[in-house]
Design a protein around this motif. Structure first.
Motif, PDB file in Angstrom:
ATOM      1  N   ASP A 105       0.743  -1.109   0.117  1.00  0.00           N
ATOM      2  CA  ASP A 105      -0.025  -0.088   0.101  1.00  0.00           C
ATOM      3  C   ASP A 105       0.833   1.196   0.015  1.00  0.00           C
ATOM      4  N   VAL A 106       2.043   1.182   0.534  1.00  0.00           N
ATOM      5  CA  VAL A 106       2.901   2.323   0.874  1.00  0.00           C
ATOM      6  C   VAL A 106       3.989   2.288  -0.309  1.00  0.00           C
ATOM      7  N   ASP A 107       3.755   1.403  -1.362  1.00  0.00           N
ATOM      8  CA  ASP A 107       4.687   1.048  -2.506  1.00  0.00           C
ATOM      9  C   ASP A 107       6.154   0.923  -2.379  1.00  0.00           C
ATOM     10  N   TRP A 108       6.371   0.123  -0.826  1.00  0.00           N
ATOM     11  CA  TRP A 108       7.571  -0.403  -0.696  1.00  0.00           C
ATOM     12  C   TRP A 108       7.742  -1.505  -1.782  1.00  0.00           C
ATOM     13  N   ARG A 109       6.824  -2.208  -2.149  1.00  0.00           N
ATOM     14  CA  ARG A 109       6.902  -3.508  -2.871  1.00  0.00           C
ATOM     15  C   ARG A 109       5.854  -3.385  -3.775  1.00  0.00           C
ATOM     16  N   PRO A 110       5.972  -4.025  -5.094  1.00  0.00           N
ATOM     17  CA  PRO A 110       4.955  -3.938  -5.750  1.00  0.00           C
ATOM     18  C   PRO A 110       3.762  -4.964  -5.576  1.00  0.00           C
ATOM     19  N   HIS A 111       2.356  -4.312  -5.944  1.00  0.00           N
ATOM     20  CA  HIS A 111       1.226  -5.277  -5.697  1.00  0.00           C
ATOM     21  C   HIS A 111       1.264  -6.570  -5.962  1.00  0.00           C
ATOM     22  N   HIS A 112       1.881  -7.025  -7.092  1.00  0.00           N
ATOM     23  CA  HIS A 112       1.966  -8.586  -7.205  1.00  0.00           C
ATOM     24  C   HIS A 112       2.560  -9.292  -6.269  1.00  0.00           C
ATOM     25  N   GLU A 113       3.185  -8.799  -5.304  1.00  0.00           N
ATOM     26  CA  GLU A 113       3.990  -9.241  -4.295  1.00  0.00           C
ATOM     27  C   GLU A 113       3.003  -9.583  -3.008  1.00  0.00           C
ATOM     28  N   HIS A 114       1.968  -8.759  -3.191  1.00  0.00           N
ATOM     29  CA  HIS A 114       1.004  -8.703  -1.821  1.00  0.00           C
ATOM     30  C   HIS A 114       0.330 -10.156  -1.306  1.00  0.00           C
ATOM     31  N   VAL A 115       0.644 -10.794  -0.386  1.00  0.00           N
ATOM     32  CA  VAL A 115      -0.135 -11.867  -0.025  1.00  0.00           C
ATOM     33  C   VAL A 115      -0.826 -11.637   1.367  1.00  0.00           C
ATOM     34  N   GLY A 116      -2.228 -12.567   0.959  1.00  0.00           N
ATOM     35  CA  GLY A 116      -3.309 -12.016   2.088  1.00  0.00           C
ATOM     36  C   GLY A 116      -4.797 -12.303   1.452  1.00  0.00           C
ATOM     37  N   GLN A 117      -5.729 -12.077   2.234  1.00  0.00           N
ATOM     38  CA  GLN A 117      -7.044 -12.282   1.754  1.00  0.00           C
ATOM     39  C   GLN A 117      -7.297 -11.459   0.537  1.00  0.00           C
ATOM     40  N   THR A 118      -6.954 -10.245   0.471  1.00  0.00           N
ATOM     41  CA  THR A 118      -6.981  -9.412  -0.618  1.00  0.00           C
ATOM     42  C   THR A 118      -6.170  -9.247  -1.436  1.00  0.00           C
ATOM     43  N   GLY A 119      -4.924 -10.235  -1.331  1.00  0.00           N
ATOM     44  CA  GLY A 119      -4.170 -10.205  -2.596  1.00  0.00           C
ATOM     45  C   GLY A 119      -3.857 -11.763  -3.022  1.00  0.00           C
ATOM     46  N   ILE A 120      -2.701 -12.161  -3.289  1.00  0.00           N
ATOM     47  CA  ILE A 120      -2.497 -13.459  -3.371  1.00  0.00           C
ATOM     48  C   ILE A 120      -2.572 -14.619  -2.353  1.00  0.00           C
ATOM     49  N   THR A 121      -3.190 -15.693  -2.519  1.00  0.00           N
ATOM     50  CA  THR A 121      -3.117 -16.829  -1.654  1.00  0.00           C
ATOM     51  C   THR A 121      -1.904 -17.626  -2.028  1.00  0.00           C
ATOM     52  N   VAL A 122      -1.132 -18.041  -1.207  1.00  0.00           N
ATOM     53  CA  VAL A 122      -0.080 -19.101  -1.319  1.00  0.00           C
ATOM     54  C   VAL A 122      -0.192 -20.459  -0.397  1.00  0.00           C
ATOM     55  N   SER A 123       0.444 -21.402  -1.218  1.00  0.00           N
ATOM     56  CA  SER A 123       0.344 -22.690  -0.278  1.00  0.00           C
ATOM     57  C   SER A 123       1.700 -23.521  -0.513  1.00  0.00           C
ATOM     58  N   PRO A 124       2.789 -22.660  -0.058  1.00  0.00           N
ATOM     59  CA  PRO A 124       4.213 -23.253  -0.144  1.00  0.00           C
ATOM     60  C   PRO A 124       4.517 -24.291   0.835  1.00  0.00           C
ATOM     61  N   ASN A 125       5.382 -25.118   0.657  1.00  0.00           N
ATOM     62  CA  ASN A 125       5.922 -25.971   1.511  1.00  0.00           C
ATOM     63  C   ASN A 125       6.604 -25.272   2.766  1.00  0.00           C
ATOM     64  N   LEU A 126       7.333 -23.921   2.536  1.00  0.00           N
ATOM     65  CA  LEU A 126       7.820 -23.342   3.688  1.00  0.00           C
ATOM     66  C   LEU A 126       7.521 -21.750   3.291  1.00  0.00           C
ATOM     67  N   TYR A 127       7.119 -20.932   4.392  1.00  0.00           N
ATOM     68  CA  TYR A 127       6.729 -19.583   4.430  1.00  0.00           C
ATOM     69  C   TYR A 127       7.440 -19.050   5.361  1.00  0.00           C
ATOM     70  N   ILE A 128       8.260 -18.028   5.200  1.00  0.00           N
ATOM     71  CA  ILE A 128       9.193 -17.220   6.214  1.00  0.00           C
ATOM     72  C   ILE A 128       8.594 -15.892   6.347  1.00  0.00           C
ATOM     73  N   ALA A 129       8.029 -15.510   7.571  1.00  0.00           N
ATOM     74  CA  ALA A 129       7.464 -14.097   7.698  1.00  0.00           C
ATOM     75  C   ALA A 129       8.448 -13.453   8.369  1.00  0.00           C
ATOM     76  N   CYS A 130       8.710 -12.180   7.790  1.00  0.00           N
ATOM     77  CA  CYS A 130       9.900 -11.298   8.707  1.00  0.00           C
ATOM     78  C   CYS A 130       9.278 -10.149   8.702  1.00  0.00           C
ATOM     79  N   GLY A 131       9.074  -9.707  10.104  1.00  0.00           N
ATOM     80  CA  GLY A 131       8.486  -8.430  10.523  1.00  0.00           C
ATOM     81  C   GLY A 131       7.309  -8.247  10.062  1.00  0.00           C
ATOM     82  N   ILE A 132       6.373  -9.426  10.438  1.00  0.00           N
ATOM     83  CA  ILE A 132       4.824  -9.181   9.767  1.00  0.00           C
ATOM     84  C   ILE A 132       4.226  -9.755  11.244  1.00  0.00           C
TER      85      ILE A 132
END
Length: 325
Positions: free
Chosen positions: A244-271
């Protein structure tokens, strides 16, 4: 009356989610006392398609029309429908992917078939019924759905089925033509844009994902995320506030209103782990959370947690991965 499995290919290789779908379809075929045939979409090689025999596929149909390399909804729908009619398929199985979601709804109309998406288990066929279990409410609940009618379409959720592997078994690859015309490609995109991801892997297809949130403090620190992703061969992602603040492009946004992912490993940093973000990642097999706040909600959903500053932890983690590699 075979089971038809839709296999998505990219760069000549079968996608991992489609290997799972092939295994699912072959097991459904065994339950029904029939065989499973695959129809390949996208760019594929005959050698890789033949290996679908390891997942229990009896034969593979492939249309070499060059315009099918990239996804075109109308053309893919006609191709799959033609294959279903040729094989007299009563059950069609595909991945619950972007392609599967787009094609599945069109197929259900064209073939007058019932459809269930986000399916997580093999069907139950007791008493002559055909019942599947599907995820609902962003994975917070499950529903048993009966598929009625002569034809049935099942969209299988990624990472919900373990892929079979019968080493050395191959399936014959047969040339197939759906007699596609220019009109079938009328909804083709004028330009196909591939988002840059580590190893050329698109985020929805990634098996490994490294994601950052507002705890990264600014886009100038994103090299820490990218360094770890590169070391792991992972895709990068972010939380909604970051895009939302344009730190990263919107196609990288993961979540209910973004992309849903199902990886074998998801590392969340500072979230922190807002419920909207969790809805997009809760199908991950393993979730690792790095946050300096021990009360961060994300830790409740984590398989592994590291309480610490991402600016201290990430460089050390990246270096450890490099040493292991």
């Amino acid at each position: 009356m075979s089971v038809l499995v839709v296999v998505e290919c990219d760069g000549g290789e079968v996608k991992k989610s489609s290997l799972e779908v092939a295994s699912y379809g072959s097991q459904v075929a065994q339950m029904l006392g029939t065989t499973a045939t695959a129809i390949a979409v996208g760019e594929a090689t005959e050698a890789n398609l033949a290996l679908l025999g390891e997942q229990g596929i009896s034969k593979v149909l492939y249309d070499a029309e060059p315009r099918l390399k990239d996804f075109v909804n109308g053309a893919y729908t006609k191709l799959i429908a033609a294959a279903a009619q040729k094989e007299e398929a009563k059950v069609i199985v595909l991945a619950n992917s972007n392609i599967g979601a787009a094609v599945g709804s069109r197929l259900s109309i064209r073939l007058e078939a019932s459809i269930a998406t986000n399916v997580v288990e093999l069907p139950k066929t007791d008493g002559g019924k055909f019942v599947v279990k599907r995820g609902a409410f962003s994975g917070k609940a499950f529903a048993d759905v009966e598929l009625a009618g002569d034809r049935k379409i099942i969209a299988v959720k990624k990472n919900s089925i373990e892929a079979l592997h019968e080493a050395g078994k191959t399936a014959p690859v047969e040339s197939f033509s759906a007699q596609l015309t220019d009109a079938d490609f009328a909804d083709a995109p004028k330009e196909v844009i591939m988002q840059d991801q580590a190893g050329g892997v698109l985020l929805p297809e990634a098996d490994l994902v490294v994601s950052g949130g507002r705890g990264m403090k600014g886009p100038e620190n994103w090299n820490l995320i990218e360094d770890l992703a590169k070391a792991l061969g992972a895709a990068t992602a972010c939380s909604k506030p970051v895009s939302d603040v344009d730190w990263r492009p919107h196609h990288e946004h993961v979540g209910q209103t973004g992309i849903t992912v199902s990886p074998n490993l998801y590392i969340a940093c500072g979230i922190s782990g807002a419920i909207q973000h969790l809805a997009g990642v809760n199908s991950s097999k393993v979730i690792v959370v790095i946050n300096k706040d021990p009360e961060a909600p994300f830790f409740k959903a984590a398989d592994y947690g590291i309480v610490g500053d991402v600016f201290d932890v990430l460089p050390k983690l990246t270096e450890a991965v490099k040493q292991l590699n």
